[in-house]
Design a protein around this motif. Structure first.
Motif, PDB file in Angstrom:
ATOM      1  N   LEU A   1      -7.691  -4.697  -3.566  1.00  0.00           N
ATOM      2  CA  LEU A   1      -7.738  -3.864  -2.817  1.00  0.00           C
ATOM      3  C   LEU A   1      -8.507  -3.926  -1.594  1.00  0.00           C
ATOM      4  N   LEU A   2      -9.464  -4.508  -1.398  1.00  0.00           N
ATOM      5  CA  LEU A   2     -10.333  -5.127  -0.211  1.00  0.00           C
ATOM      6  C   LEU A   2      -9.281  -5.813   0.690  1.00  0.00           C
TER       7      LEU A   2
ATOM      8  N   LEU B   1       1.075  -1.086  -0.074  1.00  0.00           N
ATOM      9  CA  LEU B   1      -0.074  -0.007   0.028  1.00  0.00           C
ATOM     10  C   LEU B   1       0.888   1.243  -0.175  1.00  0.00           C
TER      11      LEU B   1
ATOM     12  N   ILE C   1      -9.722  -5.504  -9.427  1.00  0.00           N
ATOM     13  CA  ILE C   1      -8.785  -4.565  -8.741  1.00  0.00           C
ATOM     14  C   ILE C   1      -9.430  -4.218  -7.388  1.00  0.00           C
ATOM     15  N   GLU C   2     -10.772  -4.163  -7.193  1.00  0.00           N
ATOM     16  CA  GLU C   2     -11.465  -3.725  -6.006  1.00  0.00           C
ATOM     17  C   GLU C   2     -11.219  -4.789  -4.972  1.00  0.00           C
ATOM     18  N   VAL C   3     -11.243  -5.988  -5.529  1.00  0.00           N
ATOM     19  CA  VAL C   3     -11.362  -7.140  -4.625  1.00  0.00           C
ATOM     20  C   VAL C   3      -9.721  -7.248  -4.097  1.00  0.00           C
TER      21      VAL C   3
ATOM     22  N   GLY D   1      -5.963  -3.702   1.654  1.00  0.00           N
ATOM     23  CA  GLY D   1      -6.497  -2.693   2.573  1.00  0.00           C
ATOM     24  C   GLY D   1      -6.844  -3.190   4.074  1.00  0.00           C
ATOM     25  N   THR D   2      -7.678  -4.309   3.820  1.00  0.00           N
ATOM     26  CA  THR D   2      -8.183  -4.907   5.175  1.00  0.00           C
ATOM     27  C   THR D   2      -7.086  -5.232   6.149  1.00  0.00           C
TER      28      THR D   2
ATOM     29  N   ILE E   1     -15.484  -9.544   3.293  1.00  0.00           N
ATOM     30  CA  ILE E   1     -15.175  -9.435   2.130  1.00  0.00           C
ATOM     31  C   ILE E   1     -15.513 -10.791   1.249  1.00  0.00           C
TER      32      ILE E   1
ATOM     33  N   TRP F   1     -13.697  -5.143 -11.081  1.00  0.00           N
ATOM     34  CA  TRP F   1     -14.008  -6.098 -10.018  1.00  0.00           C
ATOM     35  C   TRP F   1     -12.725  -6.668  -9.512  1.00  0.00           C
TER      36      TRP F   1
END
Lengths: 216, 216
Positions: free
Chosen positions: A163-164, A110, A159-161, A167-168, A200, A157
């Motif tokens: 990131l999840l 990150l 990318i966002e997963v 990030g988590t 998630i 989709w």
DNA sequence: CCTACCGATCGGTAGG
DNA sequence: CCTACCGATCGGTAGG
């Protein structure tokens, strides 16, 4: 029991890499002095610079090490993903395990993404590009077969997963504050991590797959 | 047209805040010297220290400024959310607009969360705690009414959606690399941002609401 | 808001 | 892998 003088006995280089990974993840690259890294390993600053001739080179080595460890897992991911039925769970579980094993990895990625977006993009482009295509292709196949929702934008989709997950794990300590005001012990923290990971997975799956009751 | 000598004419303090916000977001707190900030504003370092007596105090001011700007929008969010039918779109749209207006905000929050998780948690706890409860309560009401999926973990879901929004704006440049290898112009970038935002909304809604066809 | 200056620390080198 | 040392830059102060 014979080993050369310069191998393993102390393995200073490996220890430098581990300590640098932790401190870079903790305080960032700019916020970490090579002096602090050397001290924690128990050597002097010029000795560190013997192993890694500059701070930049040390940074590169830390990131390279991270990428290599990830790539070492890929064969296993692929094997499980192609063999078994549940491709999703296999890939997702392997990724989550990688970061749970050492949350510094998530924070490091990150930080690098925010600190140097262009360089990070170039570094990752060649190395994980093929894997991205493999996964997005799989999603498209699922869409043709009616198992995956037609509205899904495969690249977005994915990318966002990612990131999840990253990030988590990177911000787990912070997120704990949303659940409760008091500080948590180890058990409480693990339970929250579990809740977040479950959510998630639920979010990713629900938004990806066509529910069984309403197959088109 | 009369204004005192020390107001507005140059507004050095405001310019210092804006430049500090951008540089902290760009290079991080440790990676930004107060010298660099002063230079860009066109004053000397001791002059900066006249307005903000220490680097720490400048950091606080930057974060306070960010939080204040967010809180200034909350009445509008509430008004739209309670009046209209589409609570979700209202709150989500307002949050997205806040970060789209200045993506530095997203990067700054992400950095602060990774750099100082404990302090950030404390800072946010009191200020956004009530809003978190408001939203999670609304989700629970929706669950009682059968409009929201029973499996949703309200706190976990909310955290993850906030992470999606902030992370997407913070790492937009990086994400662009997943879509294509070549660099993008302004138009291409905007279109990708739109695709990602659409997908986030879709993921959040699909994972939250019970689909209309299969009401229990 | 500036000039002049401070001690401490930074990444890095010389030379062994 | 260490001692000794470098110039540059750091955040901050004195004094105006």
């Amino acid at each position: 029991m014979s080993h050369g003088q310069r191998e393993e006995v102390s393995d200073v280089k490996g220890r430098l890499l581990r300590v640098a990974t932790r401190l870079f993840a903790d305080r960032g690259y700019a916020g970490t002095s090579i002096q602090a890294i050397a001290e924690e390993v128990g050597i002097t600053k010029p000795s560190l610079l013997y192993h890694f001739p500059s701070k930049q080179i040390l940074r590169e080595a830390v990131l390279e090490n991270l990428l290599t460890r990830w790539e070492a897992r890929l064969p296993r991911v692929l094997a499980v993903a192609t063999a078994g039925l549940d491709r999703f769970d296999a890939v997702f579980g392997e990724a989550a395990a990688f970061f749970r094993e050492d949350p510094n990895r998530a924070r490091l990625i990150l930080r690098e993404a925010v600190d140097r977006p262009v360089e990070t993009r170039e570094r990752l482009g060649g190395r994980i590009g093929p894997w991205v295509r493999l996964l997005t292709d799989a999603i498209r196949v699922g869409q043709s077969g009616g198992r995956v929702r037609a509205e899904v934008d495969p690249e977005a989709w994915l990318i966002e997963v990612v990131l999840l997950v990253i990030g988590t794990y990177a911000a787990a300590d912070l997120a704990a504050g949303v659940f409760s005001n008091r500080d948590l012990d180890g058990d409480g923290r693990r339970e929250l991590a579990r809740r977040q990971l479950d959510e998630i997975i639920r979010m990713a799956k629900t938004s990806l797959f066509v529910p069984k009751e309403e197959t088109s």
